[in-house]
Design an enzyme around this catalytic site. Structure first.
Site, PDB file in Angstrom:
ATOM      1  N   SER A   2     -50.241  61.603 -30.301  1.00  0.00           N
ATOM      2  CA  SER A   2     -49.485  61.960 -31.501  1.00  0.00           C
ATOM      3  C   SER A   2     -49.793  63.396 -31.872  1.00  0.00           C
ATOM      4  CB  SER A   2     -49.895  61.038 -32.646  1.00  0.00           C
ATOM      5  OG  SER A   2     -49.581  61.627 -33.886  1.00  0.00           O
ATOM      6  N   TYR A  57     -56.597  57.611 -37.342  1.00  0.00           N
ATOM      7  CA  TYR A  57     -55.635  57.515 -36.236  1.00  0.00           C
ATOM      8  C   TYR A  57     -55.494  58.864 -35.531  1.00  0.00           C
ATOM      9  CZ  TYR A  57     -51.040  56.700 -34.021  1.00  0.00           C
ATOM     10  OH  TYR A  57     -49.991  56.583 -33.143  1.00  0.00           O
TER      11      TYR A  57
END
Length: 320
Positions: free
Chosen positions: A176, A202
């Protein structure tokens, strides 16, 4: 510093991660890169029942590839499998049930897969988890770390011997752009210290995936490793984990198919395999893993430390 990083990241996101940015980037894509027959080649995709994972499975099944869907929820997985078979006419789509946050089960799954199947050409580590609060699994590991990092590490390491025996082996990990705001930190792998911010945890895991990919590429030179950012994609995971972001950006988010485009390109195209192993991609192009002036670089010592910590943890849960 974090204010600069976050502002620079958001600015980059608005110009590069949106649907509009994908459409602009796609003008330079080479169409014939994806005009391939994948008959006889097998692909394992984690989290293949929705979002980017399902879109990747669909695109690969359309080209005749054998799909191994690794999913947590049996009903959702079977439903997605039925959709893929119906839309592609390809019946070589198999469902395997595994929760990547259950560390010992990841080992057991990989070992039984190797006994049952003689070949695996491509592993796509797509499944991911953003938690709103810190939670631990039955083994006492922080759940999102177990899923996003340790589970990915164990699955990949365990399947390497099978990949190495197969023609043109590749490993693609869906990371990401959020990792651009994070510097690798090995001192708090399971987020035990400080306030738990699920989105930042995350992002840290996604930074760890990038480092892991670079390190594995150095040690396993006959497998092509890559890691990629799909852009900002409209998936159930994003809607659930970041409802405010999803709501405010909804019109600009990419479709799952657009998010999956670079995954598929990395998995099947000859062009991708001619690039160096271990690199980070966005819209079919190698890009930097750091924002300018963001001080997110880590030392090779710190990177090796991550790998040895993962190796030690993985061994702890390896069935004997």
């Amino acid at each position: 510093m974090s204010l600069y990083r976050n502002s620079a990241w958001f600015l980059k996101g608005v110009t590069e991660f949106t649907r509009k940015a994908f459409l602009a980037a796609s003008k330079r894509f080479v169409e014939k890169d994806l005009e391939v027959s994948l008959a006889g080649r097998s692909f394992m995709i984690t989290g293949a029942n929705s979002g980017i994972g399902k879109a990747s499975a669909m695109a690969i099944a359309k080209r005749g590839g054998t799909i191994h869907m690794v999913c947590r929820n049996k009903d959702k997985a079977e439903e997605a499998r039925a959709d893929i078979v119906k839309e592609t006419g390809n019946k070589e789509v198999y469902v395997h049930i595994l929760d990547l946050s259950e560390t010992k089960k990841v080992w057991e799954f990989a070992e039984s897969f190797k006994r049952k199947y003689k070949t695996l050409n491509v592993l796509i580590n797509n499944a991911g988890s953003i938690m709103s609060q810190r939670d631990v699994n039955a083994e006492g590991l922080e759940k999102s770390f177990a899923t996003n990092v340790l589970g990915v590490y164990i699955l990949t390491k365990s399947l390497i011997p099978l990949l190495e025996k197969s023609p043109d082996p590749r490993v693609i990990t869906v990371s990401s752009g959020g990792m651009l705001v994070q510097k690798l930190r090995t001192g708090n792998l399971q987020s035990e210290r400080g306030r738990y911010d699920g989105t930042m945890v995350y992002a840290q895991h996604k930074r760890q995936q990038v480092v892991m990919t670079e390190q594995l590429a150095k040690t396993h030179t006959n497998i092509h490793f890559s890691v990629m950012h799909p852009g900002w994609v409209d998936t159930p995971a994003v809607a659930n984990a970041m409802p405010d972001f999803h709501q405010s950006m909804k019109e600009s988010l990419r479709t799952p198919e657009q998010g999956a485009d670079t995954v598929v390109w990395l998995a099947v195209s000859e062009a991708a395999a001619t690039n160096p192993s271990g690199r980070f991609y966005q819209d079919r192009k190698m890009v930097s893993t750091h924002l300018p002036l963001a001080w997110t670089h880590s030392s090779s010592l710190e990177e090796q430390k991550l790998m040895s910590l993962l190796e030690d943890l993985a061994k702890t849960f390896q069935p004997h």
